[in-house]
Design a protein around this motif. Structure first.
Motif, PDB file in Angstrom:
ATOM      1  N   ALA A  70      -9.362   5.570  -5.186  1.00 53.96           N
ATOM      2  CA  ALA A  70      -8.190   6.407  -4.949  1.00 53.96           C
ATOM      3  C   ALA A  70      -8.576   7.873  -4.789  1.00 53.96           C
ATOM      4  N   GLU A  75      -8.020   9.493   4.329  1.00 53.09           N
ATOM      5  CA  GLU A  75      -7.212   8.282   4.340  1.00 53.09           C
ATOM      6  C   GLU A  75      -7.884   7.153   5.126  1.00 53.09           C
ATOM      7  N   ARG A  78     -10.116   5.375   2.762  1.00 53.50           N
ATOM      8  CA  ARG A  78      -9.346   4.533   1.829  1.00 53.50           C
ATOM      9  C   ARG A  78      -8.831   3.287   2.534  1.00 53.50           C
ATOM     10  N   THR A 158       0.964   4.822   0.688  1.00 57.84           N
ATOM     11  CA  THR A 158       1.199   4.771  -0.761  1.00 57.84           C
ATOM     12  C   THR A 158       0.907   3.382  -1.306  1.00 57.84           C
ATOM     13  N   LEU A 161      -2.781   2.924  -1.520  1.00 59.38           N
ATOM     14  CA  LEU A 161      -3.338   3.698  -2.632  1.00 59.38           C
ATOM     15  C   LEU A 161      -3.086   3.003  -3.965  1.00 59.38           C
ATOM     16  N   ARG A 165      -5.818   1.488  -6.690  1.00 58.75           N
ATOM     17  CA  ARG A 165      -5.814   1.851  -8.114  1.00 58.75           C
ATOM     18  C   ARG A 165      -5.754   0.617  -9.008  1.00 58.75           C
TER      19      ARG A 165
END
Length: 527
Positions: A70, A75, A78, A158, A161, A165
């Motif tokens: 995270a 981006e 990720r 979101t 992400l 996590r």
């Protein structure tokens, strides 16, 4: 690709195409004709690493999982890590309890299709995605329930992400399993994670060793050794057996690279590691690249504007069918488009995984394995899931561009390989009986290989012995015949034992040898 092009050139070309700056976490994987997986070495020629005939098929993969995904700067990085972990989940490598699995799948669903819409998502819509190797109706209902009630309003970024996590907290995060057997013959999976070395058996993590506790890794043939030094000054050696010597070497190289990446402070601290000993010629390997700390420092300096990412809806794929084609099919990857076109297919295995990546099946799994002479502490044994850890091979075909399909088929025909995945499955023996029949056709192959290894070992031992004797002979000649008057030689010459040896043995032997040489010279002169 030029014949002398290095792996680094190909990797940089790919990362430029993806507009990827935080590239040190990724690598290129390929499978050789023996079905053994390898990571492409960037310092060596691409062509020389490939034992197959072109065209070469390689896979873009996460090689070093971020300690905190995270916290990645961009981006796009990720997103690529998200795709890899999503793929790990699909193939059973990221194993977790049912409650965690439902939440992870719901995050994927939210990122893929957005908010729940009764008009677009009929009853049982979650069953049209296959997030795991096997599903249950209860799990599918739980996924849909979380998606409907808890994730509404989350954007794809979101959801991704939050997925990262959650995945980071799991015991099997970052696990790329290597099937082995322990000294008792029980099946086990060894893996290297951002936090250390893990051993998985059954549904438990039976070993977790931090990187700063690992002092050495080496292999000999199929045997892998891990040397551990703990705080209590206890030294432990864990021993495992890989299916083949090639698989063991791959395991060793992965361990060397992971330890260097996560443990060292600077890449200048990297050293060449050797697995050889006095009697066996081993391998030498050196990790090339930056370490995790340097990568994070470099990422913090990225100043560019984040590339605009346009998320498209679900699109049909020739290699991975759309969810509208029926239930229990794999979730379809999205396509992200930017100035540099990016098309990433997730959930596909570019080549069928190595046969040595397949789980080593066993009728029963031990609850835990403790190294000889050491009882495993209870806090080290952690339950990782509700079922046994058993990662599955991909059975999906390789995605091939339409213009290169004919070339691939011709290449496979030229190599004697089947032209379709179905033919390939039929041509490979899938049962132990069939494999036994193949082994019965060449019964002398395995014994001959063992004899050759034994002969090589004996010859190596003989050469080492002759070499040592030659060195001793040179030292003896220097001591007796040279005029060197160093303190070391002087002390040896003044000992009674050396004087006795010199006058009673060496001098007569020298006179006899000189006499024989003169006789041979006279004989040659007369003739």
């Amino acid at each position: 690709l030029q014949r002398d092009a290095k792996g680094q050139y190909l990797f940089d070309l790919l990362c430029h195409h993806l507009n990827l700056l935080e590239k040190d976490y990724f690598g290129i994987r390929f499978v050789d004709p023996d079905k053994q997986r390898h990571w492409l070495e960037f310092t060596k020629s691409v062509v020389k690493q490939m034992r197959a005939q072109p065209p070469f098929t390689m896979c873009f993969r996460v090689k070093f999982y971020p300690t905190d995904p995270a916290a990645l700067k961009e981006e796009i990085t990720r997103y690529l890590v998200f795709l890899q972990i999503k793929r790990d989940l699909y193939h059973g490598r990221l194993l977790c309890k049912t409650s965690d699995a439902a939440l992870l799948a719901a995050y994927i669903l939210q990122a893929e299709i957005g908010d729940y819409d009764p008009g677009k998502h009929p009853e049982g819509y979650s069953s049209k995605f296959q997030f795991f190797p096997k599903h249950s109706e209860k799990l599918e209902r739980k996924i849909a329930e979380i998606h409907k009630s808890e994730l509404s309003g989350q954007t794809p970024a979101t959801s991704e992400l939050n997925f990262l996590r959650k995945a980071q907290t799991l015991e099997t995060y970052g696990v790329d399993p290597h099937p082995c057997k322990d000294v008792s013959g029980n099946a086990a999976f060894l893996a290297f994670t951002p936090f250390g070395f893990v051993v998985l058996q059954g549904n438990k993590r039976v070993h977790f060793i931090k990187w700063n506790e690992v002092t050495k890794m080496k292999f000999e043939g199929k045997t892998f050794y891990l040397y551990v030094s703990q705080k209590e000054e206890k030294k432990i050696v864990l021993t495992y057996f890989a299916p083949t010597p090639e698989a063991c070497k791959h395991l060793w190289k992965c361990g060397i690279e992971n330890q260097a990446f996560y443990k060292l402070e600077k890449s200048s601290q990297v050293r060449t590691v050797s697995s050889s000993n006095l009697f066996f010629k081993g391998s030498r390997f050196r990790y090339s690249g930056r370490v995790a700390k340097e990568v994070m420092e470099s990422s913090a300096k990225i100043k560019r504007e984040p590339p605009e990412i346009h998320r498209a809806g679900l699109v049909p794929s020739r290699s991975c069918p759309s969810i509208t084609h029926g239930p229990r099919l794999s979730s379809v990857p999205r396509t992200r488009r930017r100035a540099v076109h990016i098309s990433i297919m997730e959930g596909l295995e570019s080549l069928r995984d190595s046969a040595h990546s397949t789980p080593v099946r066993s009728a029963s799994h031990g609850d835990a394995f403790a190294a000889p002479g050491r009882a495993e502490s209870s806090e080290r044994v952690a339950v990782i899931a509700d079922e046994n850890y058993s990662p599955a091979d991909s059975v999906l075909p390789t995605p091939v561009a339409e213009h290169s399909l004919e070339l691939l088929l011709l290449s496979r025909q030229a190599n004697g390989a089947p032209c379709s995945i179905e033919e390939e499955r039929e041509s490979e023996p899938g049962t132990p009986e069939e494999r036994g029949e193949l082994r019965a056709l060449c019964p002398g192959a395995a014994p001959a290989e063992q004899v050759n290894k034994f002969v090589l070992s004996v010859l190596r031992l003989l050469l080492v012995t002759v070499g040592l004797l030659f060195v001793l002979l040179l030292l003896l000649i220097v001591l007796t015949e040279s005029d060197l008057d160093t303190a070391f030689f002087r002390d040896i010459r003044q000992t009674p034992e050396f004087e006795q040896f010199h006058y009673q043995y060496f001098c007569p032997l020298r006179r006899w040898f000189a006499c024989k040489v003169r006789a041979v010279v006279n004989l040659l002169t007369d003739t």
